[in-house]
Scaffold this motif. Structure first.
Motif, short mmCIF file in Angstrom:
data_model
loop_
_atom_site.label_atom_id
_atom_site.label_comp_id
_atom_site.label_asym_id
_atom_site.label_seq_id
_atom_site.Cartn_x
_atom_site.Cartn_y
_atom_site.Cartn_z
N ALA A 198 38.88 -26.69 25.69
CA ALA A 198 39.02 -26.64 27.18
C ALA A 198 37.92 -26.28 27.93
N GLN A 199 37.17 -25.43 27.22
CA GLN A 199 35.94 -24.46 27.86
C GLN A 199 34.74 -25.44 27.87
N GLY A 200 34.89 -26.50 27.53
CA GLY A 200 33.66 -27.39 27.67
C GLY A 200 32.85 -27.49 26.13
N ARG A 211 29.86 -14.99 26.93
CA ARG A 211 30.31 -16.49 27.29
C ARG A 211 30.16 -17.13 25.74
N ASN A 212 30.65 -18.29 25.68
CA ASN A 212 30.64 -19.14 24.53
C ASN A 212 29.31 -19.65 24.17
N MET A 264 36.97 -12.17 24.74
CA MET A 264 36.44 -12.52 26.13
C MET A 264 36.78 -11.87 27.31
N PRO A 311 31.02 -26.10 33.93
CA PRO A 311 32.01 -27.33 34.57
C PRO A 311 31.42 -28.17 35.60
N ASN A 314 40.75 -13.76 22.46
CA ASN A 314 41.18 -13.50 23.93
C ASN A 314 40.86 -12.08 24.24
N ARG A 352 41.24 -24.01 22.67
CA ARG A 352 40.66 -23.06 23.66
C ARG A 352 39.19 -23.26 24.18
N LEU A 353 38.38 -23.42 22.96
CA LEU A 353 36.87 -23.81 23.17
C LEU A 353 36.69 -25.24 23.76
N PHE A 384 28.15 -25.48 25.03
CA PHE A 384 29.55 -25.48 25.94
C PHE A 384 28.88 -26.16 27.28
N GLN A 420 33.81 -9.84 29.44
CA GLN A 420 33.52 -10.15 30.73
C GLN A 420 32.72 -9.51 31.43
#
Lengths: 537, 878
Positions: free
Chosen positions: B468-470, B703-704, B694, B488, B691, B465-466, B485, B698
């Motif tokens: 994939a989030q950079g 954020r991570n 997060m 994008p 999940n 998961r992490l 992180f 929101q």
């Protein structure tokens, strides 16, 4: 037709060409003055009827063929840059290294390189490689299709499963069958090693599975209870024959799904040769049906390379095959069974999968075609019955199996379709691969030992060696390297870029006249492991 | 007695050609005699390995008064890597402890010939480290600063000066160099023989041609060794088996993991030059060219560390001695080219031979020293990463001190065997890792580099998961931890390749993560932390913890205590947080790399009691750190429980439900001094809780974030971390943690006496926070760690860690200040002493002014954003 000659002339002048292009070449000479009466080097010869083309080779219709020639007659250069050449040569290359476990490579196979270069569009050759998961050993095979790619595709997907199943002990078969029956997860049988372009047919997967399951159910039923060691040779022969039988049966039975129905018919009416190697420890079996070839690369003590052929071509050049065919049919057919070096005057390989036109009785052929889909019914080729067709079957898929016990000096095995063997001598093939592989791993080391060498001299020598190596390193794949030679070799046996570029820039319609599809697998053996096996005994 | 005979045989054979040549003609007689000598039935210490390490340990043990020592060598003395070693002694090392070991070795070898009468070939040649690039020069300048403060002379010199020092060098492509005049060359085999001879005179018995088969262990304690010549009972075993140390460790019934692996190593020997090179010609290290060059019998000896090393003996092929492996000239070609570029005149010099001698490398480029965490009395000294000669003397001494006194006189945690566990012991891992380590020896070492091989071994369930989030990852003790992180829209490629001593290009990324921690809420996956549970049927758990830890752990259930696990000297063996889960059960959180060390320490000091249970639960929990003022909102929304300080005070621990998942251990601490919570989540709930956090978070701008943000936060708050700032030689009093020590908690505890004494006498060093004043973050070199601290122009200590504080907009360094007085020796350090000084931090030779603080800057705790500063962009989701 002077224009094409401009393009072809430099090639034709080449004295090597006649040897390299074999049968294809005499055609060229002919069709320089008049259009050829048939597709020049097709392994299946048949009158150039449009229907045939639409059935099995849509893009190579006669019409397009002539178009192609006209297209080629415009004074146009088809030169490619080296990077372009490389991207064409490398498009289908694939390498697999047997993973090292805990620092030890226990497999006698180090890995393999494979590649294909199409001449047909689409390519009719196929290749497969897989590791048997329930038994030991690795399977590798090349398949050369004709009259389309349907049969070679099917064989490339299915044959290894038939072999693997034939090799499975009774208990494992039972376990798998029970798992299917009770809906439990199945034991995996094969680990495939596939290039992204090597695809499996999703649609037929269920049909194929059912046929395979019927096969193992029969194997289970046939089990007599005595646990005998499974004989690899027998397993290979059974698998080949069984698959061919299933291909034939599926076409006879048909399928309610019209797509599948058409597919099984295309599979059965097209054909494919197969050359398959099974390596397990030091035991190497090669099962061959047709005219692909397995060649062992042996390094002699002095470092030189020699080729040991592990398969026999099943074609007119093989006396024993001629003999076999004559014996299998009545004396009065002795002259018609092989004509112009072709089976019934039509087919080059004397053994093949599919090709039910050479296997079924005339009755059966007619029945299946009439009840089949319209495409089939309207197709001239399928309706066409070979001349002198009295005592079918004329063709078999039964392989000839060769056994070889690996020795430390056996460094690699080349499996290739006849596209390679037509252009290169086996000795050259083995030398080129051998030098490529050793250059990669251990070229003969330099030793100073006693001589007076200065740092500068040594440096010069090493730089030279490196430069030489880097040209070899252009290819990371032995099969690619071999194709580069097969297509680009000049009279001196070295790769000529201009020639390579010309050969690769031939338009699709012409490519087939200058070369066949080439498919190569180079399997590398682990001499240490092989040597260890030897020492154990 | 028999050793002397052996030595004389060796000497007779040495006919002036030097140490390289006595390999060939060994007389069969001596071997036969050696076989006939019977081994003693028992000894206090058995040392396995007659190379430089084994002989050095024997030498130092016997010097310290231990006499009952047997040294076993499977082949001949000094016949392994030691025999082939290039014999270069270089003190220019990256770690202080390594510099000290090399410095000691240098002094030891220098007087060894006088002490033993054996020629060691010691020549003080000095060495010159060349820099072809500015970055390399920065790296050398950093080393230079640190060498100078520990009294090793060295200087940065110009290319012109280089040319004067060495006649053959091409200096046109150099930007500078470092000259270390007191470095030396030796004949390494002779050094080992001299050490052996001295040890033998002190009573050490030496037997060659004797192989250790395995070590006998009873109840976790060494009881003897089994050799091919019989058994020896012993209390201590020292594994100095070099590249065979790994195999020897595995041969135990309960294997001792000694992660090291050999690679082939090549060097070239030439005939003498026409005008033979002077024997005091300096040694050249051209790291950018990947080569070293020393003078050798009028010619040169040159080897290097190539980019594509050849690992060897992965399968543990055990041969008695290192045979001459094949020379591989093609492999050596890049190094030869490099050599000829550096010394073009060598073109006509005649080759004598190319030597292939395997060297041993470790997973982190540091040697392995210390006691096995599993077997008491099993010591190891091996894995020298091609610096055996440089470290031999010092490492042998520290190990001997450890064995005799129970601890070495320096902090050697960076070299301690216990930094590794069984998880670094896979052959595949070692093979892959050493292929990265060997070239790294000469690669530029910039701050915050990470190993690329042997990764993704231990991961949190959230890894994918992490990722994939950079997330960009670093590794600690095999565990993948997010560094930061990448948003994008960032250019990833450039970021991956950034290697710099200056401002790194993740600067802005970490800034936004830090800002989010300060203003909203961030989540950091901190699952790598070592987690133990200690439970008992009665009060045993509390009793043992009260004895082992300095703080008072008899607190109400649900409270968390920060405390040190101290040794007898009052130094930190571990620094941890302990939560009292119930009357009889405690949950202990320690740094990631404490997993092996802390376990061994607890096991060693806990009584054998079946009612007392110690369990490693690291793998059972995923840890999420919710940092920031809005953490409270996120958690209360997810648990329908009030989380405000009134209901959930600081340093409090409670099991509660988060989302659907029950039994989450929520702790009100963040390891940074920021408000927030640590969630210890049973791993099967990890994804769910993450999940939920997060998705609920929101609207609070969650954020991570990664460890770089955490680091910045904790350093600006003056939070010291064990392993970086704290070690076994620092006490709580030396870092302002009196509050975490309860001297009067009503019972004795480990280190109490030492602390009492220290309290009375005062401390000799004090952890201090420095805020760099005239440092330009964009243009100046960044501090890292290990930078010298100057007080009123006098050297006062070194930094231990540093980070940029985004809040203070300044660099913050932590480091220890000493009071080195020239006339009276080292003096007590008082708060007054700290406060009255003017400080400078030396970064690669450039001194920056710094403000010293003994307590964190208070304004950091009351961060408030002014109303006028709010912008529209603050409304964007993070």
């Amino acid at each position: 037709m002077p224009a094409p000659a401009q393009l072809f002339f430099p090639l034709l002048r080449n004295c090597e060409l006649s040897r390299i292009y074999g049968t294809a070449c005499y055609c060229h000479h002919k069709h320089l003055c008049c259009p050829p009466p048939y597709l020049p080097q097709s392994r299946l010869r048949y009158s150039p009827h449009p229907a045939y083309a639409t059935f099995c080779r849509p893009k190579e219709s006669w019409w397009q063929y002539t178009q192609g020639r006209r297209y080629a007659s415009t004074p146009q250069k088809f030169y490619l840059t080296p990077p372009q050449v490389n991207s064409i040569l490398k498009a289908n290359e694939y390498s697999f290294k047997v993973p090292e476990f805990d620092g030890k490579n226990v497999s006698s196979v180090l890995g393999f390189d494979s590649n294909q270069l199409p001449a047909n569009a689409p390519i009719e050759d196929r290749r497969s490689a897989a590791t048997c998961l329930q038994t030991r050993g690795m399977l590798l095979g090349v398949f050369d299709g004709h009259a389309g790619c349907a049969c070679s595709q099917a064989v490339s997907e299915r044959l290894f499963y038939y072999i693997a199943v034939s090799l499975l002990p009774h208990e494992t078969l039972l376990e798998i069958e029970n798992a299917v029956e009770s809906g439990r997860a199945l034991l995996p049988i094969l680990q495939w090693h596939k290039h992204p372009n090597d695809y499996f047919s999703k649609e037929a997967s269920k049909l194929y599975f059912n046929s395979l399951r019927t096969y193992w159910q029969e194997l289970i039923d046939l089990n007599t209870g005595e646990s005998t060691d499974i004989d690899v040779k027998e397993a290979l022969i059974n698998a080949f024959k069984r698959l061919d039988n299933d291909i034939s049966l599926e076409a006879q039975v048909g399928d309610p799904n019209s797509f599948l129905n058409y597919l099984v018919l295309r599979v059965a009416f097209s054909g494919a040769t197969a050359c398959v190697a099974h390596v397990d420890g030091v035991d190497l079996h090669v099962a061959n049906t047709g005219d692909s070839r397995a060649m062992l690369g042996v390094q002699e003590e002095d470092g030189s390379w020699s080729a040991v052929t592990l398969s026999n071509d099943h074609n007119a050049q093989n006396e024993r095959e001629l003999e076999r065919l004559k014996l299998e049919h009545p004396k009065n057919e002795a002259k018609s069974v092989v004509k112009q070096d072709r089976l019934l005057g039509l087919l080059m390989p004397f053994r093949a999968f599919g090709d039910v036109k050479f296997k079924w009785s005339i009755d059966l052929q007619k029945r299946v075609i009439e009840s089949g889909p319209d495409q089939l019914n309207d197709n001239e080729y399928t309706k066409f019955i070979p001349p002198n067709y009295y005592t079918p079957p004329y063709l078999t898929a039964e392989p000839e199996v060769t056994y070889h016990r690996l020795r430390p000096q056996d460094k690699f095995l080349v499996l290739a379709t006849d596209g390679l063997w037509e252009t290169m001598h086996r000795q050259d093939v083995v030398r080129i691969v051998g030098e490529y592989l050793t250059g990669m791993h251990h070229q003969q080391p330099i030793a100073v030992g006693g001589y007076k060498v200065t740092l500068g001299q040594m440096h010069g020598l090493l730089t030279e060696r490196r430069a030489k190596m880097s040209s070899v390193f252009e290819d990371q794949n032995a099969a690619t390297h071999l194709i580069r030679h097969a297509v680009g070799n000049n009279e001196f046996g070295t790769v000529d870029h201009e020639r390579l570029s010309k050969m690769l820039s031939l338009p699709e319609e012409l490519a087939r006249m200058y070369r066949d599809d080439i498919t190569i697998i180079v399997v590398q053996f682990n001499s240490h492991v092989v040597g260890a096996y030897q020492n154990q005994e | 007695v028999m050793f002397h005979r052996l030595l004389s045989v060796v000497r007779r054979q040495r006919t002036g050609r030097g140490w390289q040549n006595w390999s060939s003609g060994r007389s069969g007689a001596s071997a036969a005699e050696a076989h006939s000598v019977a081994l003693p039935a028992q000894a206090q210490v058995v040392i396995c390995g007659g190379g430089i390490m084994g002989t050095s340990v024997a030498y130092h043990l016997s010097k310290m008064g231990w006499k009952d020592i047997v040294l076993l060598e499977q082949g001949r003395l000094a016949a392994g890597s030691t025999r082939f070693c290039a014999g270069i002694l270089s003190t220019a090392r990256h770690l202080s402890i390594e510099q000290k070991m090399a410095d000691y070795s240098n002094k030891l070898y220098q007087q060894l010939e006088q002490e033993t009468g054996i020629q060691t070939g010691y020549i003080r040649t000095g060495s010159i480290f060349l820099a072809q690039t500015q970055d390399r020069l920065i790296s050398l300048k950093r080393i230079n600063s640190r060498l100078n403060v520990i009294g090793i002379p060295s200087e940065i010199i110009s290319p012109k000066k280089v040319a004067e020092l060495h006649p053959l060098l091409n200096v046109h492509d150099l930007v500078g160099a470092m000259h270390v005049p007191e470095d030396a060359v030796v004949s390494s085999a002779d050094v080992a023989l001299a050490l052996a001879s001295a040890a033998s005179q002190n009573g050490v018995q030496i037997y060659d041609r004797t192989s250790v088969l395995h070590v006998m262990v009873k109840k976790g304690q060494v009881t003897g060794v089994e050799t091919d010549k019989g058994q020896i009972e012993c209390q201590y075993f020292v594994n100095c088996a070099g590249q065979w140390a790994y195999e020897l460790g595995l041969s135990n019934e309960e294997p001792v993991s000694i992660p090291l692996h050999a690679c082939e190593h090549f060097y070239l020997l030439t005939r003498p030059l026409e005008t033979p090179l002077q024997s005091n010609t300096p040694t050249i290290v051209d790291a950018d060219g990947r080569i070293y060059i020393r003078n050798w019998q009028g010619g040169i000896l040159s080897g290097g560390f190539e980019k594509n090393p050849k690992p060897i003996f992965t399968e543990g092929k055990n041969q008695l001695e290192i045979q001459n492996l094949q020379e591989d000239w093609d492999h050596f070609e890049p190094l030869l080219s490099s050599l000829l570029r550096r010394m073009p005149e060598l073109d006509t010099l005649e080759i004598m031979k190319l030597v292939n001698c395997p060297e041993t490398f470790t997973p982190d480029m540091r040697c392995i020293l210390g006691e096995s965490p599993l077997v008491q009395g099993y010591f190891v000294l091996a894995g020298m990463n091609s610096a055996g000669i440089s470290f031999g003397g010092g490492a042998g001494r520290y190990l001997a001190e450890w064995m005799v006194h129970g601890y070495p006189s320096e902090n050697i945690w960076e070299l301690d065997l216990k930094r590794f566990g069984a998880l670094q012991s896979s052959r595949t891992f070692l093979r892959h890792r050493v292929m990265e380590v060997m070239p790294l020896l000469y690669d530029l070492k910039v701050p915050r580099w990470d190993f690329q091989t042997g990764r993704q071994l231990r991961t949190s369930p959230l890894y994918d998961r992490l990722d994939a989030q950079g997330a960009r990852w670093m590794e600690k003790h095999g565990f993948e931890r997010p560094k930061y992180f990448v948003p994008p829209d960032k250019d990833l490629l450039a970021l991956e390749q950034s290697k710099t001593f200056y401002k790194p290009d993740w600067f802005d990324i970490v800034e936004s993560e830090v800002k989010c921690c300060k203003e909203a809420v961030c989540v950091i996956d901190m699952s790598s932390f070592t987690k133990f549970e200690i439970t008992s049927t009665g009060d045993q758990a509390l009793e043992v913890l009260q004895y082992l830890f300095s703080n008072d752990l008899d607190v109400p259930v649900g409270h968390i205590v920060h405390t040190g696990m101290l040794n007898e000297g009052g130094g930190y063996e571990n620094d941890c947080s302990i939560a009292r889960l119930s009357k009889r059960s405690f949950f202990m959180i320690s740094p990631t790399d404490q997993q092996v060390h802390c376990w061994a320490w607890l096991k060693k000091h806990m009584p054998e009691d079946s009612n007392l249970l110690l369990e490693d639960v690291t793998w059972k929990y995923t840890a999420l750190n919710l940092i920031g003022p809005r953490a409270v909102d996120v958690l209360s929304e997810l648990s329908y429980a009030p989380m405000t300080p009134d209901h959930f005070p600081s340093l409090f621990c409670k099991e509660m439900s988060v989302g659907y998942a029950n039994g989450i251990r929520v702790m009100s601490m963040t390891h940074t001094g920021e408000p927030g919570f640590m969630l210890y989540i049973p791993i099967e709930y990890a994804l769910h809780v993450y999940n939920e956090v997060m998705s609920v978070g929101q609207k609070y701008g969650i954020r991570n974030a990664g460890y770089y943000a955490l680091r910045s936060l904790r350093i600006e708050k003056f939070f010291a971390f064990w392993g970086q700032d704290l070690n076994t030689l620092t006490t709580p009093l030396e870092c302002g943690r009196e509050s975490r020590v309860k001297l009067e908690k009503g019972m004795d505890f480990m280190g109490r006496d030492a602390l009492l004494q220290q309290k009375q006498n005062g401390v000799y060093k004090r952890l201090t926070m420095f805020i760099l004043d005239d440092h330009d973050t964009d243009l100046d070199l960044w501090p890292w760690w290990g930078e010298p601290i100057y007080r009123n122009g006098q050297y006062a200590g070194k930094t231990t860690s540093s980070a940029y504080s985004y809040t203070l907009e300044r660099h913050v360094c932590l480091g220890f200040v000493h009071n080195f007085s020239e006339d009276t020796g080292e003096q007590v350090v008082t708060a007054d002493f700290i406060n009255r000084g003017e400080y400078e931090i030396d970064i690669a030779g450039h001194r920056f002014q710094a403000k010293a603080k003994l307590y964190p800057v208070t304004s950091l705790f009351t961060h408030k954003r002014r109303k006028d500063d709010v912008e529209l962009s603050d409304l964007h989701g993070k």
